[in-house]
Design an enzyme around this catalytic site. Structure first.
Site, short mmCIF file in Angstrom:
data_model
loop_
_atom_site.label_atom_id
_atom_site.label_comp_id
_atom_site.label_asym_id
_atom_site.label_seq_id
_atom_site.Cartn_x
_atom_site.Cartn_y
_atom_site.Cartn_z
N ASP A 154 -6.10 18.30 -15.76
CA ASP A 154 -6.39 16.93 -16.19
C ASP A 154 -5.91 16.82 -17.64
O ASP A 154 -6.50 17.42 -18.55
CB ASP A 154 -7.89 16.67 -16.06
CG ASP A 154 -8.28 15.25 -16.47
OD1 ASP A 154 -7.57 14.65 -17.29
OD2 ASP A 154 -9.32 14.77 -15.99
N TYR A 212 -15.19 16.74 -17.49
CA TYR A 212 -15.78 15.39 -17.49
C TYR A 212 -16.89 15.35 -16.42
O TYR A 212 -16.71 15.86 -15.30
CB TYR A 212 -14.67 14.39 -17.18
CG TYR A 212 -15.12 12.97 -17.01
CD1 TYR A 212 -15.87 12.33 -17.98
CD2 TYR A 212 -14.77 12.26 -15.86
CE1 TYR A 212 -16.28 11.01 -17.81
CE2 TYR A 212 -15.16 10.94 -15.69
CZ TYR A 212 -15.92 10.33 -16.68
OH TYR A 212 -16.33 9.04 -16.50
N LYS A 249 -6.85 5.73 -20.53
CA LYS A 249 -7.04 6.25 -21.89
C LYS A 249 -5.74 6.13 -22.72
O LYS A 249 -5.22 5.05 -22.87
CB LYS A 249 -7.57 7.67 -21.79
CG LYS A 249 -8.78 7.81 -20.83
CD LYS A 249 -9.96 7.03 -21.31
CE LYS A 249 -11.25 7.10 -20.56
NZ LYS A 249 -11.36 7.24 -19.16
N ARG A 282 0.85 -1.21 0.00
CA ARG A 282 0.00 0.00 0.00
C ARG A 282 0.88 1.26 0.00
O ARG A 282 0.48 2.31 -0.48
CB ARG A 282 -0.93 0.01 1.22
CG ARG A 282 -2.05 1.05 1.08
CD ARG A 282 -3.01 1.08 2.26
NE ARG A 282 -2.45 1.80 3.39
CZ ARG A 282 -2.36 1.31 4.63
NH1 ARG A 282 -2.79 0.10 4.91
NH2 ARG A 282 -1.85 2.03 5.60
C1 LIG Z 1 -10.95 13.78 -18.82
C2 LIG Z 1 -11.22 12.64 -17.90
N1 LIG Z 1 -10.72 12.67 -16.66
C3 LIG Z 1 -10.92 11.66 -15.78
C4 LIG Z 1 -11.65 10.54 -16.14
C5 LIG Z 1 -11.87 9.44 -15.15
O1 LIG Z 1 -11.08 8.36 -15.45
P1 LIG Z 1 -11.38 6.84 -14.98
O2 LIG Z 1 -12.58 6.40 -15.75
O3 LIG Z 1 -10.14 6.12 -15.30
O4 LIG Z 1 -11.68 6.91 -13.52
C6 LIG Z 1 -12.17 10.45 -17.44
C7 LIG Z 1 -12.94 9.27 -17.85
O5 LIG Z 1 -13.49 9.21 -18.92
C8 LIG Z 1 -11.96 11.54 -18.34
O6 LIG Z 1 -12.45 11.50 -19.58
#
Ligand SMILES: Cc1ncc(COP(=O)(O)O)c(C=O)c1O
Length: 393
Positions: free
Chosen positions: A183, A110, A208, A56
């Site tokens: 992000d 998002y 992604k 962890r």
């Molecule tokens: C821009 C963005 N940030 C964060 C996330 C969250 O990622 P996760 O689905 O891996 O938790 C996504 C998911 O589609 C996203 O498109």
């Protein structure tokens, strides 16, 4: 080393005299580690010597991946987390700990990130406000009025693919003592490295582009030195870490990521140009088009001819039934929720990523009911275009 070489080599193949060196970091599927004397583990716990005690806290597979991602994002340190959402959660918690508990967020984010702010952070006393992150005057006024502890934005917004001036916002954030968190999931570090532009923290959905094969859910928090310490400390308590098997898959994916993204970017340029000429398409959103509202910022911050591989478009005169028919007719393009994979994917924001945002608010944000979001893959461009054309009918 340059970027492509770093993706292949960073984190792996640590040399220890007299020991065999694996060419790929193995999966250390071990919850804990011990040494031949208790004195050593005492020193490991005390951070007096580098080592592993409990997974962890730290694990060799995770450490290799984290070093790789730090190298790509020009970060002091990276934490690999169980999902992109857990990356955002721990990054925001750490950044707000000793700051004013107000987040100034881009109004195009998002959907789950908005929910995290409103449904999780607000009940714990954090306040939020939202701003058009591409309007620098509005951002300056909001910083002055709201005195945020954190400014949160996406490097390419979802789903209309707007690009804010991260470098200028970083200057404003620093002047106001706020943390700029970006992000970088949609752009990824081959296109833009926000920490180099002055941001303090970068988060990713590793699910992604970086992992890239649709087989991992994961996230990264990449930080400058000041912001990494509280992230690591919190992680050791919360334990939102990525499992070593997923770390291995991610690391394997990242080795070919620069090649994939190059092909995806080139395919996306061709898809956007094709859709812009298509009689069944009324509007295309793509940062590489001259018609894009942030073309100047894109030209300044992104490499030439690399605009990412997300393309959004509106199907002419389509309602929900026509959009559904388009999706059902796709033969090769995968109508699944996600992006950044090797295969081209299509998503309908109204029923997926932006489903929980009320229709009126979606309309205010410019997300129309005939909007489709494409994540362009690495297939032959002729096959992608042919599938789109036949699905339009
Ligand atoms: C821009 C963005 N940030 C964060 C996330 C969250 O990622 P996760 O689905 O891996 O938790 C996504 C998911 O589609 C996203 O498109």
């Amino acid at each position: 080393m340059k970027f492509n070489s770093k993706a292949v080599h960073a984190g792996d193949r640590k040399r220890e005299p007299g020991k065999p060196i694996p060419v790929a970091t193995p999966i250390y599927a071990s919850a804990s580690f011990f040494y031949d004397s208790l004195e050593t583990i005492d020193k490991v716990f005390a951070h007096e010597v580098q080592g592993y005690a409990y997974s962890r806290y730290d694990n060799p597979t995770n450490a290799a991946l984290e070093e790789l991602v730090s190298t790509l994002e020009s970060a002091h340190g990276t934490l690999a987390t169980a999902s992109g959402m857990s990356a955002l959660q721990i990054a925001l918690t750490a950044a707000l700990m000793d700051r004013r508990k107000h987040v100034l967020a881009a109004n195009a984010l998002y959907g789950a990130t908005v929910k995290l702010l409103q449904n999780v952070f607000e009940p714990f006393g954090t306040t939020n406000s939202f701003v058009d992150i591409c309007d620098l005057d509005a951002v300056a006024k909001a910083i002055e009025a709201d005195k945020p502890g954190v400014i949160l934005m996406e490097s390419i917004s979802n789903p209309l693919l707007r690009i804010g001036a991260m470098d200028k916002i970083a200057e404003m954030a620093r002047a106001a003592g706020a943390c700029l968190m970006v992000d970088n999931t949609f752009a990824s570090p081959a296109l833009v490295r926000p920490l180099e532009l002055g941001a303090h923290v970068v988060v990713h959905s590793a699910t992604k582009y970086l992992s890239g094969h649709g087989d991992v859910i994961g996230g990264f928090v990449c930080c400058d030195e000041e912001h990494f310490a509280p992230v690591r400390t919190l992680s050791r308590i919360y334990g939102p870490i990525l499992g070593p098997f997923e770390c291995y898959l991610s690391m394997r994916g990242i080795k070919t990521y620069p090649l994939r993204i190059e092909r995806q970017n080139a395919n996306a340029i061709a898809v956007a140009a094709h859709l812009e000429r298509h009689p069944k398409v009324s509007r295309v959103y793509f940062p590489g088009l001259a018609s894009h509202p942030d073309a100047e910022t894109t030209a300044r911050l992104f490499p030439k001819n690399q605009y990412g591989a997300m393309v959004s478009f509106e199907i002419r005169d389509a309602g929900k039934a026509e959009v559904f028919a388009f999706f059902d007719a796709l033969k090769m393009i995968v109508p699944a929720t996600s992006l950044g994979d090797v295969h081209t994917m299509a998503l309908y924001p109204d029923i997926a990523s932006h489903r929980d945002i009320p229709a009126k608010q979606r309309a205010r944000l410019g997300i129309q009911p005939n909007l489709v979001r494409l994540s362009v893959g690495i297939e032959d461009i002729e096959d992608i275009l042919a599938d789109l054309d036949q699905a339009f009918g």
